[in-house]
Design a protein around this motif. Structure first.
Motif, PDB file in Angstrom:
ATOM      1  N   GLU A 116       0.909  -1.188  -0.406  1.00 17.52           N
ATOM      2  CA  GLU A 116       0.204   0.067   0.041  1.00 17.52           C
ATOM      3  C   GLU A 116       0.681   1.560  -0.396  1.00 17.52           C
ATOM      4  O   GLU A 116       0.675   2.209   0.099  1.00 17.52           O
ATOM      5  CB  GLU A 116      -0.661  -0.063   1.589  1.00 17.52           C
ATOM      6  N   ARG A 119       1.832   5.585   2.795  1.00 18.36           N
ATOM      7  CA  ARG A 119       0.677   6.258   2.783  1.00 18.36           C
ATOM      8  C   ARG A 119      -0.317   5.267   4.230  1.00 18.36           C
ATOM      9  O   ARG A 119      -1.269   5.414   4.289  1.00 18.36           O
ATOM     10  CB  ARG A 119      -0.175   6.712   2.119  1.00 18.36           C
ATOM     11  N   GLY A 120       0.069   4.012   3.424  1.00 16.02           N
ATOM     12  CA  GLY A 120      -0.963   3.001   3.820  1.00 16.02           C
ATOM     13  C   GLY A 120      -0.287   2.245   5.561  1.00 16.02           C
ATOM     14  O   GLY A 120      -1.364   2.042   6.288  1.00 16.02           O
ATOM     15  N   ARG A 123      -2.992   4.860   7.338  1.00 15.01           N
ATOM     16  CA  ARG A 123      -4.274   4.104   6.780  1.00 15.01           C
ATOM     17  C   ARG A 123      -5.572   4.689   8.584  1.00 15.01           C
ATOM     18  O   ARG A 123      -4.644   3.994   9.966  1.00 15.01           O
ATOM     19  CB  ARG A 123      -4.316   2.766   6.600  1.00 15.01           C
ATOM     20  N   GLN A 188      -8.460   0.537   9.907  1.00 10.83           N
ATOM     21  CA  GLN A 188      -7.237   0.337   9.713  1.00 10.83           C
ATOM     22  C   GLN A 188      -7.248  -1.520   9.220  1.00 10.83           C
ATOM     23  O   GLN A 188      -6.531  -1.469   8.449  1.00 10.83           O
ATOM     24  CB  GLN A 188      -6.900  -0.038  11.228  1.00 10.83           C
ATOM     25  N   GLY A 191      -8.137  -2.190   4.536  1.00 10.06           N
ATOM     26  CA  GLY A 191      -7.258  -2.417   3.994  1.00 10.06           C
ATOM     27  C   GLY A 191      -6.811  -3.473   3.826  1.00 10.06           C
ATOM     28  O   GLY A 191      -6.071  -3.807   2.157  1.00 10.06           O
TER      29      GLY A 191
END
Ligand SMILES: C[N+](C)(C)CCCC[C@H](N)C(=O)O
Length: 246
Positions: A116, A119-120, A123, A188, A191
């Protein structure tokens, strides 16, 4: 507890623990450091002088919110990894079973980063910031208020008072934080599971529709039982360290 024990043995209770331990020192020093410096800037009194000239609750609240806002960003990646590991409930490596998705915190961080991007790792950070900014204001206001109730004017609160005030500050703050805590954890996890939410509000509405309003208080009892001792010790350490080093 029984289910976790049967399914995953004693180790199941310690899932996702190494990262919180590594992060708690950093996160708490940002929180308490920003809080006391913000209070210093707002009131122009040092920690020692504040016993004789107590700051207003508005100043305590603003300083607490500032600390909460900044610590949320340090906490976000650690918290994400903790949530992902805690939700991985497959039994520990049985021969022949497929390996778990995340092999540990570092592997979890690396997989999220790869899948991801940077930036993942953030999250749910927005929900975490919304959760922590006001509720850490409430945290410090409750602590100050309880200390003042049980301490004669101008005196330093006793260790017993600090422990009780810290414990209740933790519980009060968690009562206020739990609705957003539930939403934050769901975002969270989004994703990972193929369950995309259109955003924080969408997550709130669809959770409440599917599970009723009780969903916003899920985990509160066990969290409060944990919050009392944790925050009692946190405030006692804070007060003692400031007394001996300040
Ligand atoms: C703001 N919120 C309620 C989330 C936390 C307040 C207490 C913080 C403490 N480190 C703990 O883990 O209990």
């Amino acid at each position: 507890m029984v289910k976790t024990y049967r399914h995953e043995s004693l180790l199941g209770f310690f899932k996702g623990m190494s990262f919180p331990i590594a992060s708690i020192a950093v996160v708490n020093s940002v929180l308490f450091g920003v809080y006391s410096n913000a209070l210093l800037a707002l009131t122009a009194t040092s920690h020692q002088e504040r016993r004789a000239q107590p700051p207003s609750y508005t100043h305590v609240f603003i300083a607490g919110c500032t600390g909460g806002f900044l610590q949320a960003y340090c906490l976000a990646p650690f918290d994400l990894i903790k949530v992902r590991l805690q939700n991985q409930t497959e039994p520990r490596a049985k021969p022949g079973s497929p390996p778990p998705r995340y092999r540990g915190p570092m592997h979890c961080a690396a997989s999220i980063f790869q899948a991801e991007g940077p930036r993942g790792l953030f999250r749910g950070a927005w929900a975490l910031t919304l959760r922590d900014t006001p509720t850490l204001g409430i945290y410090f206001v409750t602590y100050e208020w309880l200390c003042r109730q049980f301490t004669p004017d101008g005196q330093t609160p006793s260790s017993g008072t600090v422990l009780v005030a810290g414990g209740f500050a933790g519980i009060t703050s968690w009562v206020a934080a739990t609705p957003l805590d539930v939403i934050k954890s769901r975002m969270q996890m989004a994703g990972l599971k193929q369950r995309a939410y259109g955003g924080l509000l969408d997550c709130m509405v669809s959770s409440a529709r599917q599970e009723g309003l009780g969903v916003f208080f899920r985990g509160l009892t066990i969290n409060s039982a944990r919050a009392f001792p944790v925050n009692a010790v946190t405030f006692l350490s804070y007060e003692h360290l400031l007394l001996s080093w300040g």
